[in-house]
Design a protein around this motif. Structure first.
Motif, short mmCIF file in Angstrom:
data_model
loop_
_atom_site.label_atom_id
_atom_site.label_comp_id
_atom_site.label_asym_id
_atom_site.label_seq_id
_atom_site.Cartn_x
_atom_site.Cartn_y
_atom_site.Cartn_z
N LYS A 281 0.69 -1.16 0.03
CA LYS A 281 -0.03 0.01 -0.13
C LYS A 281 0.91 1.25 0.07
O LYS A 281 0.45 2.33 -0.54
N MET A 282 2.04 1.03 0.57
CA MET A 282 2.82 2.36 0.55
C MET A 282 4.01 2.34 -0.33
O MET A 282 4.81 3.45 -0.40
N PHE A 349 13.93 -1.35 1.09
CA PHE A 349 13.01 -0.10 1.33
C PHE A 349 13.62 0.60 2.62
O PHE A 349 13.47 1.81 2.53
N CYS A 350 14.28 -0.14 3.26
CA CYS A 350 14.72 0.72 4.27
C CYS A 350 15.81 1.22 4.03
O CYS A 350 16.05 2.47 4.45
N TRP A 351 16.64 0.75 3.21
CA TRP A 351 17.90 1.23 2.72
C TRP A 351 17.47 2.50 1.92
O TRP A 351 18.11 3.72 1.79
N MET A 352 16.76 2.42 0.99
CA MET A 352 16.02 3.43 -0.10
C MET A 352 15.48 4.81 0.77
O MET A 352 15.76 5.73 0.42
N TRP A 427 2.57 8.14 11.00
CA TRP A 427 3.03 8.19 12.23
C TRP A 427 4.52 7.95 12.44
O TRP A 427 5.06 8.87 13.41
N MET A 428 5.03 6.87 11.73
CA MET A 428 6.42 6.73 11.80
C MET A 428 7.24 7.38 11.05
O MET A 428 8.64 7.28 11.05
N GLY A 429 6.76 7.99 9.82
CA GLY A 429 7.70 8.22 8.75
C GLY A 429 8.02 6.98 7.96
O GLY A 429 7.97 5.95 8.36
N GLY A 432 10.90 4.76 9.58
CA GLY A 432 10.40 3.77 10.74
C GLY A 432 9.25 2.89 10.29
O GLY A 432 9.20 1.73 10.49
N PHE A 433 8.54 3.16 9.31
CA PHE A 433 7.48 2.32 8.61
C PHE A 433 8.21 1.16 7.99
O PHE A 433 7.77 -0.11 8.52
N PHE A 434 9.47 1.48 7.12
CA PHE A 434 9.85 0.16 6.69
C PHE A 434 10.69 -0.56 7.60
O PHE A 434 10.65 -1.91 7.52
#
Length: 461
Positions: A281-282, A349-352, A427-429, A432-434
């Motif tokens: 979704k994101m 996606f954490c890295w990107m 909420w997390m940005g 944080g979300f990834f």
């Protein structure tokens, strides 16, 4: 005098393009369109998450497709409805209340698309004998995947180009949906003329007689007289038939919940894709949002290339590799490697989100494409074991119906987590979300540990 047999290649490709495009429109194009129109990620995820509902409850009304009219009639009728609904979306976008109105139309498309899935797949089995079904199964899968590339890739890129050309986002998307409408209505008209009328394609309930005659006249000339189903399906016999189908329908659900380890299976089906249900979704909002908001700042046309084309190619290749691995080693041996393939690539996606590579650089754009390809490739590999487990669990009496119930739980498992993904992200940005998604991967691994599979299942004999 018998009519000339219509070759399956005259209708199978267009039938499965017509099956794939509405699903992409409801679950992907809606997200990108609303993002470009300024809707928040929280609202996008919540409102478009509800659009999964038709696929969740699809098994509850599938018997009515058998009872009322023919599979051919349902297939063509739903195509005309979807084509008209695409035009209706275009008409809602200039209005102040476009959000409510367009969501209502997307919901209509979802129900029509889910009904079309039931009818088209049933029609495929009725129109072809078992050898032809096996022969063309790869063709239908290829054109369904092509529809995904057309929708998530070509249509999104076209919308992006029109956004630039018109300088007006609502106008660009209105024209996009009008083009989709024209294409779909053309396919519907083509099918109304070309689809064969198999003798086995008969409604099984009370309305067999007159409805079949109406269907013959409604969608073009009948190339060969079809056996009349009227005389034997009227009066008390009709009511008995409907009651019997309803009784079997209820019995099918009852037998599903009596299967051994059913609650473990349901838990696995609901939660195996828990991280992916939120991530999917994101992905598009992350690619579209500017760097100042934590995104990558890609244009709409670039998203069509990165996620809608390169990503789908990765997904397809991953699925092919997954099938090869299971046929060689069996599902049991592949469960854990495939669960890891589904979860670990989410880390790209954490890295990107932390590095935020600038897509203005060709090198960075290639890197973004590579990251999306890796994640989607891993998802394709991991999804293979998920689908095969549902087939494994559905084995036995009523396996087709039991598999349909499994797919309903599958859709529910995507719907509910996805609805709240936007609120979590805001909420997390994005960073944080990834990282939250990476934590959720433990859920996938946890439910994988619960299930038991016959070591021989999936092995090529």
């Amino acid at each position: 005098m018998k009519s000339k047999r219509i070759p399956p290649m005259a209708w199978i490709p267009t039938l499965y393009v017509a099956e794939g495009l509405p699903y992409v429109a409801v679950n992907t194009l809606s997200v990108i369109m609303y993002k470009n129109l300024g809707m928040s990620n929280t609202d996008i995820a919540f409102y478009t998450g509800w659009l999964y509902l038709p696929w969740v409850i699809k098994p509850f009304w599938s018997p009515f497709v058998d009872i009322i009219r023919t599979k051919r009639w349902w297939t063509v009728t739903t195509q005309f409805i979807i084509g008209a609904a695409f035009a209706a979306i275009a008409l809602t976008l200039p209005l102040d209340s476009y959000v409510v109105l367009s969501l209502a139309v997307f919901w209509l498309i979802g129900f029509a698309s889910a009904t079309h899935d039931i009818a088209a797949d049933g029609y495929y089995m009725l129109a072809l004998d078992s050898s032809d079904q096996s022969l063309y199964v790869g063709i239908r899968s290829a054109f369904y995947r092509l529809a995904t590339i057309i929708g998530q890739g070509g249509v999104v890129m076209a919308a992006g180009w029109m956004e630039t050309a018109f300088g007006n986002v609502p106008k660009a998307w209105a024209v996009t949906f009008l083009i989709l409408s024209a294409l779909f209505l053309l396919i519907a008209f083509y099918h109304s003329q070309i689809l064969p009328r198999p003798a086995a394609d008969r409604p099984s309930g009370a309305v067999a007689d007159n409805n079949h005659r109406d269907e013959c006249s409604a969608w073009g000339p009948n190339p060969e007289p079809h056996p009349d189903t009227a005389s034997t399906v009227t009066g008390p016999a009709s009511g008995h038939s409907t009651a019997r189908i309803f009784k079997e329908f209820v019995g099918t659900f009852g037998s599903f919940f009596q299967k051994k380890h059913v609650w473990i299976a349901i838990t696995f089906i609901l939660l195996y894709r828990f991280p992916e249900a939120q991530l999917v979704k994101m992905i598009n909002p992350f690619l579209l949002d500017p760097a100042s908001e934590g995104g990558l700042g890609l244009g709409t046309a670039q998203v069509g290339l990165v996620y809608g084309t390169i990503g789908i190619i990765g997904l397809t290749l991953g699925g092919i590799l997954g099938g090869v691995l299971v046929s060689r080693y069996g599902l049991k041996r592949c469960l854990w490697p495939m669960a890891l393939a589904l979860t670990l690539p989410c880390g790209v996606f954490c890295w990107m989100s932390m590095a935020q590579p600038d897509p203005a650089s060709i090198l960075n754009l290639v890197l973004i494409n590579a990251c999306v390809f890796i994640e989607q490739f891993g998802y394709g590999v991991g999804f293979t074991s998920f689908m095969l487990y549902m087939m494994y669990f559905a084995e036995g009496p009523s396996k087709t119906s039991h598999y349909a119930i499994c797919t309903a739980f599958m859709a529910l498992g995507m719907m509910i987590p996805g609805m709240f993904a936007g609120a979590l992200q805001e909420w997390m940005g994005y960073v944080g979300f990834f990282w939250w998604i990476m934590g959720c991967c433990m859920v996938t691994l946890g439910v994988t540990a619960l299930i038991k599979v016959d070591p021989a299942f999936g092995l090529k004999s």
